[in-house]
Design an enzyme around this catalytic site. Structure first.
Site, PDB file in Angstrom:
ATOM      1  N   LYS A  11      -2.338  92.115  23.158  1.00 35.47           N
ATOM      2  CA  LYS A  11      -1.920  91.926  24.545  1.00 35.47           C
ATOM      3  C   LYS A  11      -2.884  92.562  25.553  1.00 35.47           C
ATOM      4  O   LYS A  11      -3.749  93.360  25.192  1.00 35.47           O
ATOM      5  CB  LYS A  11      -0.515  92.504  24.719  1.00 35.47           C
ATOM      6  CG  LYS A  11       0.553  91.755  23.910  1.00 35.47           C
ATOM      7  CD  LYS A  11       1.916  92.375  24.146  1.00 35.47           C
ATOM      8  CE  LYS A  11       3.012  91.622  23.428  1.00 35.47           C
ATOM      9  NZ  LYS A  11       4.340  92.230  23.698  1.00 35.47           N
ATOM     10  N   TYR A  51       6.595  81.965  26.009  1.00 39.14           N
ATOM     11  CA  TYR A  51       7.760  82.843  25.894  1.00 39.14           C
ATOM     12  C   TYR A  51       9.044  82.204  26.417  1.00 39.14           C
ATOM     13  O   TYR A  51      10.004  82.899  26.730  1.00 39.14           O
ATOM     14  CB  TYR A  51       7.495  84.163  26.626  1.00 39.14           C
ATOM     15  CG  TYR A  51       6.591  85.097  25.851  1.00 39.14           C
ATOM     16  CD1 TYR A  51       7.055  85.755  24.713  1.00 39.14           C
ATOM     17  CD2 TYR A  51       5.279  85.318  26.252  1.00 39.14           C
ATOM     18  CE1 TYR A  51       6.242  86.615  23.994  1.00 39.14           C
ATOM     19  CE2 TYR A  51       4.447  86.175  25.533  1.00 39.14           C
ATOM     20  CZ  TYR A  51       4.936  86.818  24.412  1.00 39.14           C
ATOM     21  OH  TYR A  51       4.124  87.666  23.694  1.00 39.14           O
ATOM     22  N   ASN A 114       3.266  96.942  24.869  1.00 30.63           N
ATOM     23  CA  ASN A 114       3.287  97.452  23.503  1.00 30.63           C
ATOM     24  C   ASN A 114       2.158  96.930  22.616  1.00 30.63           C
ATOM     25  O   ASN A 114       2.262  96.939  21.401  1.00 30.63           O
ATOM     26  CB  ASN A 114       4.660  97.201  22.865  1.00 30.63           C
ATOM     27  CG  ASN A 114       5.007  95.733  22.791  1.00 30.63           C
ATOM     28  OD1 ASN A 114       4.157  94.867  22.836  1.00 30.63           O
ATOM     29  ND2 ASN A 114       6.290  95.451  22.667  1.00 30.63           N
ATOM     30  N   HIS A 117       1.856  91.275  19.756  1.00 29.08           N
ATOM     31  CA  HIS A 117       2.960  90.348  19.504  1.00 29.08           C
ATOM     32  C   HIS A 117       2.755  89.786  18.107  1.00 29.08           C
ATOM     33  O   HIS A 117       1.616  89.566  17.681  1.00 29.08           O
ATOM     34  CB  HIS A 117       2.934  89.187  20.518  1.00 29.08           C
ATOM     35  CG  HIS A 117       3.783  88.022  20.105  1.00 29.08           C
ATOM     36  ND1 HIS A 117       5.098  87.904  20.477  1.00 29.08           N
ATOM     37  CD2 HIS A 117       3.509  86.944  19.323  1.00 29.08           C
ATOM     38  CE1 HIS A 117       5.592  86.790  19.955  1.00 29.08           C
ATOM     39  NE2 HIS A 117       4.641  86.191  19.252  1.00 29.08           N
ATOM     40  N   GLU A 128       4.203  78.898  17.009  1.00 26.65           N
ATOM     41  CA  GLU A 128       3.303  79.734  17.803  1.00 26.65           C
ATOM     42  C   GLU A 128       1.838  79.471  17.454  1.00 26.65           C
ATOM     43  O   GLU A 128       0.986  79.435  18.349  1.00 26.65           O
ATOM     44  CB  GLU A 128       3.655  81.205  17.609  1.00 26.65           C
ATOM     45  CG  GLU A 128       4.990  81.564  18.221  1.00 26.65           C
ATOM     46  CD  GLU A 128       5.365  83.024  18.070  1.00 26.65           C
ATOM     47  OE1 GLU A 128       6.282  83.453  18.804  1.00 26.65           O
ATOM     48  OE2 GLU A 128       4.759  83.749  17.257  1.00 26.65           O
TER      49      GLU A 128
END
Length: 140
Positions: A11, A51, A114, A117, A128
């Protein structure tokens, strides 16, 4: 255990801090192979589409905007039980709950930022992966 493929995203918070190599080393050290990889900058629309499963949740807009805030590295990891192994290496979503040595324990800045993913199931992984990669880009 069967060989699987799973999507991994490094990310914006992690790419901004130049952690791609360190994070990938954790995946590779755990026995996962990177069979496709590219660095991209998602638009808010692209991040929102990816998302969309979270569209009704209160954190959706923040997640969408964060994922479009800077470059990400999207990649496909392959290995025995790759989905579970990737999730183990990533650690708990909340870095305070993540086991020592996991990506999130070592690098995450918060629950929202965080660092990574990962797909949560075989069906999700297939969807995905197809969102970001054409079949010819998967080089196992």
């Amino acid at each position: 255990m069967a060989t699987e493929r799973t999507l991994s995203i490094i990310k914006p918070d992690a790419t901004k801090r130049n952690l791609t190599g360190k994070i990938n080393a954790k995946f590779e050290d755990a026995g996962l192979r990177i069979v496709a990889q590219k660095r991209i900058h998602l638009t808010p629309a692209q991040a929102g589409e990816f998302y969309k499963v979270h569209a009704e949740r209160p954190f959706f807009a923040e997640l969408r905007d964060f994922m479009a805030s800077g470059p990400v590295v999207v990649q496909v990891l392959e290995g025995d039980g790759a989905i579970a192994k990737n999730r183990e290496v990533m650690g708990a979503t909340n870095p305070k709950d993540a086991a020592p040595g996991t990506v999130r324990a070592d690098f995450a800045e918060s629950v929202g930022e965080n660092s990574v993913h990962g797909s949560d199931a075989p069906e999700t992984a297939a969807e995905e992966i197809a969102y970001f990669f054409a079949g010819l880009e998967l080089v196992g």
